[in-house]
Design a protein around this motif. Structure first.
Motif, PDB file in Angstrom:
ATOM      1  N   TRP A 148      46.296  34.202  37.836  1.00  0.00           N
ATOM      2  CA  TRP A 148      45.189  34.971  38.676  1.00  0.00           C
ATOM      3  C   TRP A 148      45.756  35.403  40.008  1.00  0.00           C
ATOM      4  CZ3 TRP A 148      40.932  31.382  41.580  1.00  0.00           C
ATOM      5  CH2 TRP A 148      39.748  32.427  41.869  1.00  0.00           C
ATOM      6  N   GLN A 149      46.692  34.918  40.563  1.00  0.00           N
ATOM      7  CA  GLN A 149      46.872  35.359  42.022  1.00  0.00           C
ATOM      8  C   GLN A 149      47.495  36.960  41.637  1.00  0.00           C
ATOM      9  OE1 GLN A 149      50.052  33.071  43.817  1.00  0.00           O
ATOM     10  NE2 GLN A 149      49.579  33.947  45.855  1.00  0.00           N
ATOM     11  N   LYS A 150      48.500  36.948  40.669  1.00  0.00           N
ATOM     12  CA  LYS A 150      49.000  38.170  40.486  1.00  0.00           C
ATOM     13  C   LYS A 150      48.342  39.200  40.428  1.00  0.00           C
ATOM     14  CE  LYS A 150      52.669  40.119  37.173  1.00  0.00           C
ATOM     15  NZ  LYS A 150      53.653  39.809  35.949  1.00  0.00           N
ATOM     16  N   ASN A 151      47.264  39.177  40.037  1.00  0.00           N
ATOM     17  CA  ASN A 151      46.122  40.233  39.848  1.00  0.00           C
ATOM     18  C   ASN A 151      45.062  40.381  41.151  1.00  0.00           C
ATOM     19  OD1 ASN A 151      45.886  42.551  38.454  1.00  0.00           O
ATOM     20  ND2 ASN A 151      44.036  42.066  37.654  1.00  0.00           N
ATOM     21  N   GLY A 152      45.666  39.775  42.199  1.00  0.00           N
ATOM     22  CA  GLY A 152      44.820  39.585  43.524  1.00  0.00           C
ATOM     23  C   GLY A 152      43.455  38.667  43.524  1.00  0.00           C
ATOM     24  N   PHE A 153      43.600  37.717  42.744  1.00  0.00           N
ATOM     25  CA  PHE A 153      42.294  36.491  42.911  1.00  0.00           C
ATOM     26  C   PHE A 153      41.012  37.495  42.677  1.00  0.00           C
ATOM     27  CE2 PHE A 153      45.372  33.829  45.256  1.00  0.00           C
ATOM     28  CZ  PHE A 153      45.553  32.985  44.272  1.00  0.00           C
ATOM     29  N   LYS A 154      41.041  38.291  41.763  1.00  0.00           N
ATOM     30  CA  LYS A 154      39.756  39.141  41.506  1.00  0.00           C
ATOM     31  C   LYS A 154      38.717  38.255  40.813  1.00  0.00           C
ATOM     32  CE  LYS A 154      42.055  43.695  41.166  1.00  0.00           C
ATOM     33  NZ  LYS A 154      42.287  44.704  40.226  1.00  0.00           N
ATOM     34  N   THR A 155      37.271  38.770  41.229  1.00  0.00           N
ATOM     35  CA  THR A 155      36.259  37.686  40.590  1.00  0.00           C
ATOM     36  C   THR A 155      35.327  38.617  39.811  1.00  0.00           C
ATOM     37  OG1 THR A 155      35.241  38.107  43.059  1.00  0.00           O
ATOM     38  CG2 THR A 155      36.453  36.047  42.467  1.00  0.00           C
ATOM     39  N   THR A 156      35.592  39.888  39.855  1.00  0.00           N
ATOM     40  CA  THR A 156      34.646  40.760  39.115  1.00  0.00           C
ATOM     41  C   THR A 156      35.296  41.616  38.085  1.00  0.00           C
ATOM     42  OG1 THR A 156      34.473  42.525  40.739  1.00  0.00           O
ATOM     43  CG2 THR A 156      32.912  40.784  41.003  1.00  0.00           C
ATOM     44  N   GLY A 157      34.985  41.767  36.986  1.00  0.00           N
ATOM     45  CA  GLY A 157      35.576  42.398  35.815  1.00  0.00           C
ATOM     46  C   GLY A 157      35.553  41.850  34.657  1.00  0.00           C
ATOM     47  N   ASN A 158      36.440  42.630  33.590  1.00  0.00           N
ATOM     48  CA  ASN A 158      36.403  42.126  32.277  1.00  0.00           C
ATOM     49  C   ASN A 158      37.875  41.227  32.517  1.00  0.00           C
ATOM     50  OD1 ASN A 158      38.702  44.114  32.031  1.00  0.00           O
ATOM     51  ND2 ASN A 158      37.420  45.386  31.114  1.00  0.00           N
ATOM     52  N   TRP A 159      38.306  40.905  31.422  1.00  0.00           N
ATOM     53  CA  TRP A 159      39.378  40.101  31.189  1.00  0.00           C
ATOM     54  C   TRP A 159      40.856  40.475  31.809  1.00  0.00           C
ATOM     55  CZ3 TRP A 159      38.883  34.878  30.357  1.00  0.00           C
ATOM     56  CH2 TRP A 159      37.378  34.493  29.845  1.00  0.00           C
ATOM     57  N   GLU A 160      40.960  41.765  31.611  1.00  0.00           N
ATOM     58  CA  GLU A 160      42.154  42.542  31.786  1.00  0.00           C
ATOM     59  C   GLU A 160      41.939  42.886  33.378  1.00  0.00           C
ATOM     60  OE1 GLU A 160      43.310  45.480  29.050  1.00  0.00           O
ATOM     61  OE2 GLU A 160      44.241  44.132  27.884  1.00  0.00           O
ATOM     62  N   GLU A 161      40.639  43.178  33.556  1.00  0.00           N
ATOM     63  CA  GLU A 161      40.573  43.646  35.241  1.00  0.00           C
ATOM     64  C   GLU A 161      40.925  42.516  36.041  1.00  0.00           C
ATOM     65  OE1 GLU A 161      37.575  47.379  34.332  1.00  0.00           O
ATOM     66  OE2 GLU A 161      36.820  45.245  34.741  1.00  0.00           O
ATOM     67  N   ILE A 162      40.511  41.230  35.707  1.00  0.00           N
ATOM     68  CA  ILE A 162      40.586  39.989  36.503  1.00  0.00           C
ATOM     69  C   ILE A 162      42.017  39.450  36.360  1.00  0.00           C
ATOM     70  CG2 ILE A 162      39.862  37.833  36.896  1.00  0.00           C
ATOM     71  CD1 ILE A 162      37.014  38.564  36.390  1.00  0.00           C
ATOM     72  N   PHE A 163      42.472  39.409  35.264  1.00  0.00           N
ATOM     73  CA  PHE A 163      43.912  38.724  34.917  1.00  0.00           C
ATOM     74  C   PHE A 163      44.932  39.503  34.679  1.00  0.00           C
ATOM     75  CE2 PHE A 163      40.466  35.541  33.823  1.00  0.00           C
ATOM     76  CZ  PHE A 163      40.818  34.626  34.810  1.00  0.00           C
TER      77      PHE A 163
END
Length: 542
Positions: free
Chosen positions: A239-254
């Motif tokens: 999760w951290q590697k992609n910036g701890f995002k909280t909105t978007g689809n699975w690839e956008e968040i993770f």
């Protein structure tokens, strides 16, 4: 009017008491200190288990030669599959005769049962789904790999798949409640078996592809935000590697990776399984768990049964619901301590429903009950033994049986520990009460019978503090020395060492040890091949 209201209140009060009492009486889990106890018939219960081979309980005739072996090995619990294909051969028509016969015979043998629901998935595959499910692939679809090839794994993205499994499981749990609530023969249920995705990291069925493109469910995101500081490090790193995002689809968040594919599948496997478990608990809320096939080193998601309830996606499984009480490891992997540490690192209880029935199994069971204060332990294919009366498992289970009241009285209080020793790891130090205990493998004694052997058998022991100066030590193949924990310049000596046993929960000394048996007051020893409980009282001298 007042009399009527008074009588009504009294009736409601006693109805409430009766309902509360009946809820408390069924098997349940409760916290004791920082550990978890299984309560059966209103008493703490440690599962001295054995899991049957996959097909052994398909008929009572097949089971007939097995029962005596189980009791000869001091089991108190059998883990046995319940097969969806056998209880619902025709859609909506249920036959629980085999379930009833297993329960009745287990009662006769004074055994408890943990049922393993072989429903939608068993070892990843959907081999135990009924014919009418397998033959109607349009209504009950299977997963597809990245080449659009179907496999015999029901997809968790189908509402039809979910509902037929749910109805069958709920019917089963309702029947168990009606048939067994009073006696409590069935004490836990495993929901599905070794769930996992193969041969790709995620499902490519059109229903799955549609879900993959959607926003990650808010329920999942809320869990991650609330538990951000407590997430397991492997998952948190993704999760951290992609910036701890909280909105978007699975690839956008993770991010775009096999890890994301596995997280996605873990969420939907867990949502499906939690929904099944909740339906079962709505009928009869006894403890329910899910087991995991452990992933091998260097294997990528899809090369092992990925997205099951493994430690690195444990947070995903927890986020998807709380109907599952705990997650459990199945052991065909030698790294026993490593995996148990991973399964318990967030404070979860440990139960080992399946371990290869090899020459180490019984020692690992004692270690799990001592070091992790586990709910229980169960080797697989328990009926495969030739001479059950001679099995070391039965000797270890006899020690556990005797010690259970002492273990459960001290559970979660920091007064219990265990050791697991072999040639490579032949020494372990434990601090308990007023003392530092050094446990060594029996073969470390130069004058022991097996000291020069090329291979050393596994050894293990459990230690329980009664008072800061008095302890029970039980097991096999160990030598224990001791020194003061705080008074480093002083010495620790033995006041008394007794070999004995518990009868009707009361200690009875069989033999008082001294002289050569304690190396003139310098150690406690239980030789390889011996299975004993010793009670030792220590003191400190200058």
């Amino acid at each position: 009017m007042f009399t009527f209201l008074k009588n009504t209140i009294v009736i409601l009060f006693f109805a409430f008491l009766q309902f509360g009492y009946s809820q408390e009486k069924i098997p349940h889990l409760q916290k004791k200190g920082n550990k978890t106890q299984l309560i059966v018939n209103n008493k703490p219960f440690i599962i001295r288990g054995g899991e049957l081979g996959n097909s052994s309980a398909t008929t009572m005739e097949s089971m007939e030669p097995i029962w005596e072996k189980l009791t000869d090995m001091n089991l108190n619990t059998i883990l046995t599959p319940i097969y969806w294909e056998l209880i619902e051969k025709e859609e909506g028509k249920f036959d629980f005769s085999l379930v009833d016969e297993l329960i009745l015979r287990a009662r006769k043998e004074n055994l408890k049962l943990v049922f393993l629901w072989f429903g939608s998935w068993k070892n990843s595959m959907s081999s135990h789904a009924p014919e009418w499910v397998k033959l109607n692939q349009k209504k009950y679809p299977r997963i597809k790999d990245d080449k659009n090839k179907s496999h015999e794994i029901l997809t968790p993205f189908s509402e039809e798949n979910l509902q037929v499994d749910l109805k069958a499981f709920q019917k089963l749990m309702s029947h168990i409640k009606d048939f067994d609530q009073k006696e409590q023969t069935v004490i836990m249920v495993q929901v599905e078996n070794e769930i996992g995705m193969l041969p790709t990291a995620r499902d490519y069925h059109p229903l799955a592809n549609e879900a993959f493109k959607k926003e990650v469910p808010k329920e999942f995101i809320q869990y991650l935000q609330k538990n951000k500081e407590k997430l397991v490090p492997e998952f948190s790193a993704v999760w951290q590697k992609n910036g701890f995002k909280t909105t978007g689809n699975w690839e956008e968040i993770f991010g775009k990776s096999l890890q994301t594919d596995e997280i996605f599948m873990a969420w939907y496997f867990s949502k499906f399984t939690n929904t099944i478990a909740k339906a079962g608990k709505d009928a009869y809320p006894i403890p329910m768990f899910v087991n995991a096939a452990l992933n091998a080193p260097e294997k990528k998601p899809g090369e092992y049964p990925s997205a099951g309830p493994l430690p690195h996606v444990m947070d995903v499984w927890k986020a998807a619901g709380n109907a599952i009480d705990f997650l459990s490891p199945d052991f065909y992997n030698p790294s026993f301590k490593q995996w148990n540490d991973l399964f318990t690192r967030q404070g979860d209880p440990l139960f080992i429903p399946e371990h290869r029935f090899d020459e180490t199994a019984h020692f690992k069971g004692l270690y799990a009950i001592g070091h992790y204060e586990a709910i229980g332990f169960s080797p697989f294919s328990i009926e495969s033994v030739i001479d059950a009366k001679k099995e070391p498992l039965g000797k270890i289970y006899d020690l556990v049986k005797q010690l259970t009241p002492v273990i459960e009285a001290n559970k979660g209080q920091g007064k219990i520990d265990g050791v697991l020793l072999d040639k490579e790891n032949n020494t372990q130090i434990i601090n308990l009460g007023n003392y530092e205990f050094t446990f060594k493998h029996d073969y470390t004694l130069n004058w022991s019978d097996g000291a020069k052997a090329e291979t050393w058998p596994t050894a293990s022991a459990i230690i329980i503090e009664i008072t800061p100066d008095e302890f029970y030590i039980a097991g096999s193949g160990i030598v224990v020395t001791f020194k003061p924990l705080n008074n480093k310049n002083n010495n620790a000596g033995i006041l008394k060492t007794d070999q004995g046993k518990f009868e009707n929960e009361k200690w009875r000394t069989i033999r008082h040890f001294n002289g050569d048996q304690t190396h003139q007051g310098r150690h406690l020893r239980i030789s390889v091949g011996d299975y004993e409980i010793q009670k030792i009282k220590l003191y400190i001298y200058e």
